[in-house]
Scaffold this active site. Sequence first.
Site, PDB file in Angstrom:
ATOM      1  N   PRO A 182       0.784  -1.098   0.043  1.00 50.31           N
ATOM      2  CA  PRO A 182      -0.108  -0.161   0.171  1.00 50.31           C
ATOM      3  C   PRO A 182       0.764   1.378   0.098  1.00 50.31           C
ATOM      4  O   PRO A 182       1.840   1.515   0.473  1.00 50.31           O
ATOM      5  CB  PRO A 182      -0.856  -0.069   1.308  1.00 50.31           C
ATOM      6  N   ASN A 183       0.389   2.248  -0.794  1.00 48.88           N
ATOM      7  CA  ASN A 183       0.818   3.626  -1.042  1.00 48.88           C
ATOM      8  C   ASN A 183       2.418   3.770  -1.515  1.00 48.88           C
ATOM      9  O   ASN A 183       2.801   4.942  -1.749  1.00 48.88           O
ATOM     10  CB  ASN A 183       1.029   4.277   0.570  1.00 48.88           C
TER      11      ASN A 183
ATOM     12  N   ARG B  58       3.969  11.340  -1.425  1.00 48.61           N
ATOM     13  CA  ARG B  58       3.868  11.159  -0.329  1.00 48.61           C
ATOM     14  C   ARG B  58       5.082  11.156   0.719  1.00 48.61           C
ATOM     15  O   ARG B  58       6.294  10.998   0.050  1.00 48.61           O
ATOM     16  CB  ARG B  58       3.710   9.604   0.248  1.00 48.61           C
TER      17      ARG B  58
ATOM     18  N   TYR C   6      10.607   9.217   2.010  1.00 48.60           N
ATOM     19  CA  TYR C   6      10.692   8.319   0.611  1.00 48.60           C
ATOM     20  C   TYR C   6      11.269   8.900  -0.494  1.00 48.60           C
ATOM     21  O   TYR C   6      11.465   8.147  -1.665  1.00 48.60           O
ATOM     22  CB  TYR C   6       9.117   7.854   0.388  1.00 48.60           C
TER      23      TYR C   6
ATOM     24  N   ASN D  42       8.111  -5.244  -1.390  1.00 53.14           N
ATOM     25  CA  ASN D  42       7.998  -4.395  -0.205  1.00 53.14           C
ATOM     26  C   ASN D  42       6.660  -4.462   0.252  1.00 53.14           C
ATOM     27  O   ASN D  42       5.723  -3.775  -0.342  1.00 53.14           O
ATOM     28  CB  ASN D  42       8.448  -3.254  -0.723  1.00 53.14           C
TER      29      ASN D  42
ATOM     30  N   ALA E 175       3.317  -1.055   4.657  1.00 56.91           N
ATOM     31  CA  ALA E 175       2.630  -0.931   6.176  1.00 56.91           C
ATOM     32  C   ALA E 175       2.531  -2.181   6.569  1.00 56.91           C
ATOM     33  O   ALA E 175       2.451  -2.668   7.833  1.00 56.91           O
ATOM     34  CB  ALA E 175       1.424  -0.081   6.245  1.00 56.91           C
TER      35      ALA E 175
ATOM     36  N   HIS F 108       4.253  -4.512   9.097  1.00 50.31           N
ATOM     37  CA  HIS F 108       4.156  -4.487  10.119  1.00 50.31           C
ATOM     38  C   HIS F 108       3.090  -5.205  10.959  1.00 50.31           C
ATOM     39  O   HIS F 108       2.852  -5.151  12.189  1.00 50.31           O
ATOM     40  CB  HIS F 108       4.384  -3.122  10.963  1.00 50.31           C
TER      41      HIS F 108
ATOM     42  N   ASP G 284       2.449 -16.059   5.750  1.00 50.34           N
ATOM     43  CA  ASP G 284       2.039 -17.090   5.493  1.00 50.34           C
ATOM     44  C   ASP G 284       2.049 -17.694   4.180  1.00 50.34           C
ATOM     45  O   ASP G 284       2.529 -18.755   3.787  1.00 50.34           O
ATOM     46  CB  ASP G 284       0.640 -17.486   6.352  1.00 50.34           C
TER      47      ASP G 284
ATOM     48  N   GLU H  25      13.297  -8.997   0.994  1.00 48.22           N
ATOM     49  CA  GLU H  25      12.376  -7.695   1.227  1.00 48.22           C
ATOM     50  C   GLU H  25      13.068  -6.315   1.030  1.00 48.22           C
ATOM     51  O   GLU H  25      14.631  -6.451   1.354  1.00 48.22           O
ATOM     52  CB  GLU H  25      12.411  -7.790   2.885  1.00 48.22           C
TER      53      GLU H  25
ATOM     54  N   HIS I  79      12.765  -2.086   1.794  1.00 46.43           N
ATOM     55  CA  HIS I  79      12.290  -0.759   2.352  1.00 46.43           C
ATOM     56  C   HIS I  79      13.196   0.374   1.829  1.00 46.43           C
ATOM     57  O   HIS I  79      14.380   0.160   1.857  1.00 46.43           O
ATOM     58  CB  HIS I  79      12.028  -0.859   3.700  1.00 46.43           C
ATOM     59  N   ILE I  80      12.139   1.371   1.162  1.00 42.12           N
ATOM     60  CA  ILE I  80      12.891   2.612   0.583  1.00 42.12           C
ATOM     61  C   ILE I  80      13.326   3.467   1.981  1.00 42.12           C
ATOM     62  O   ILE I  80      14.514   3.790   1.616  1.00 42.12           O
ATOM     63  CB  ILE I  80      11.741   3.304  -0.023  1.00 42.12           C
ATOM     64  N   SER I  81      12.605   3.495   3.092  1.00 40.29           N
ATOM     65  CA  SER I  81      13.205   4.128   4.305  1.00 40.29           C
ATOM     66  C   SER I  81      13.951   3.210   5.151  1.00 40.29           C
ATOM     67  O   SER I  81      14.083   1.923   5.073  1.00 40.29           O
ATOM     68  CB  SER I  81      12.054   4.717   4.849  1.00 40.29           C
TER      69      SER I  81
ATOM     70  N   ARG J 178      13.200   4.070  12.579  1.00 47.84           N
ATOM     71  CA  ARG J 178      12.125   4.727  12.694  1.00 47.84           C
ATOM     72  C   ARG J 178      11.170   4.322  13.880  1.00 47.84           C
ATOM     73  O   ARG J 178      11.578   3.938  14.827  1.00 47.84           O
ATOM     74  CB  ARG J 178      11.015   4.718  11.276  1.00 47.84           C
TER      75      ARG J 178
ATOM     76  N   ARG K 116       7.192   0.473  13.932  1.00 49.97           N
ATOM     77  CA  ARG K 116       7.769  -0.194  12.620  1.00 49.97           C
ATOM     78  C   ARG K 116       8.647  -1.176  12.924  1.00 49.97           C
ATOM     79  O   ARG K 116       9.449  -2.047  12.094  1.00 49.97           O
ATOM     80  CB  ARG K 116       8.213   0.852  11.577  1.00 49.97           C
TER      81      ARG K 116
HETATM   82  C1  DQA Z   1       8.140   1.108   3.750  1.00 51.15           C
HETATM   83  C2  DQA Z   1       8.314   1.512   5.175  1.00 51.15           C
HETATM   84  C3  DQA Z   1       6.905   0.979   5.865  1.00 51.15           C
HETATM   85  O1  DQA Z   1       6.941   1.078   7.425  1.00 51.15           O
HETATM   86  C4  DQA Z   1       5.877   2.090   5.347  1.00 51.15           C
HETATM   87  O2  DQA Z   1       4.546   1.682   6.017  1.00 51.15           O
HETATM   88  C5  DQA Z   1       5.628   2.162   4.074  1.00 51.15           C
HETATM   89  C6  DQA Z   1       6.867   2.119   3.232  1.00 51.15           C
HETATM   90  C7  DQA Z   1       9.330   1.623   3.238  1.00 51.15           C
HETATM   91  O3  DQA Z   1       9.521   1.207   1.774  1.00 51.15           O
HETATM   92  O4  DQA Z   1      10.303   2.328   3.598  1.00 51.15           O
HETATM   93  O5  DQA Z   1       4.634   2.315   3.483  1.00 51.15           O
HETATM   94  O6  DQA Z   1       7.912  -0.160   3.628  1.00 51.15           O
END
Ligand code: DQA
Length: 146
Positions: A9-10, A17, A22, A73, A76, A79, A86, A97, A99-101, A106, A110
């Site tokens: 998501p997002n 955003r 990000y 990725n 959210a 977490h 599963d 895995e 994660h951009i950030s 953080r 998270r």
């Molecule tokens: C994220 C980090 C997550 O905590 C957050 O909810 C995201 C993006 C990242 O790519 O840094 O939506 O996965």
Amino acid sequence: MKILVINGPNINMLGIREVNIYGSDNYEKLLDILKKTANEENIELEHFQSNHEGAIVDKIQEAYKKFDGIVINPAAYTHTSVAILDALKAVSLPTVEVHISKVSDREDFRQVNFIRDYAIKSFEGLGISGYKEAIIYIKNYLKEQE
Ligand code: DQA
């Protein structure tokens, strides 16, 4: 070699955003990086993004016997989602895995991460270039398994 890249998501809101977290590169730029990396590394790559947990679970299940590895990725859902964990365990494909950030630096909420222990490797805090690192990592991993 077929790799499935999944974004949660997002991630489609990149460039809009929280650019301080990000970055200002947008989602199209991320898709460009995926395409370019796939061409350079001679990989067949499919990309999927969804804001819905069940759709991500469905896509992971569909990957069974169709893909060699998954780069994900979960955003959210990282977490919160036992269902995504599963599904990954069910199809049992090598998973990296991204994660951009730098999630490990953080908020406390998270620091719960359902995916990390399962993934063969995690990349965080590299911006969208983390996806390139992840694809190259999984490619090398799969080559070693041949
Ligand atoms: C994220 C980090 C997550 O905590 C957050 O909810 C995201 C993006 C990242 O790519 O840094 O939506 O996965």
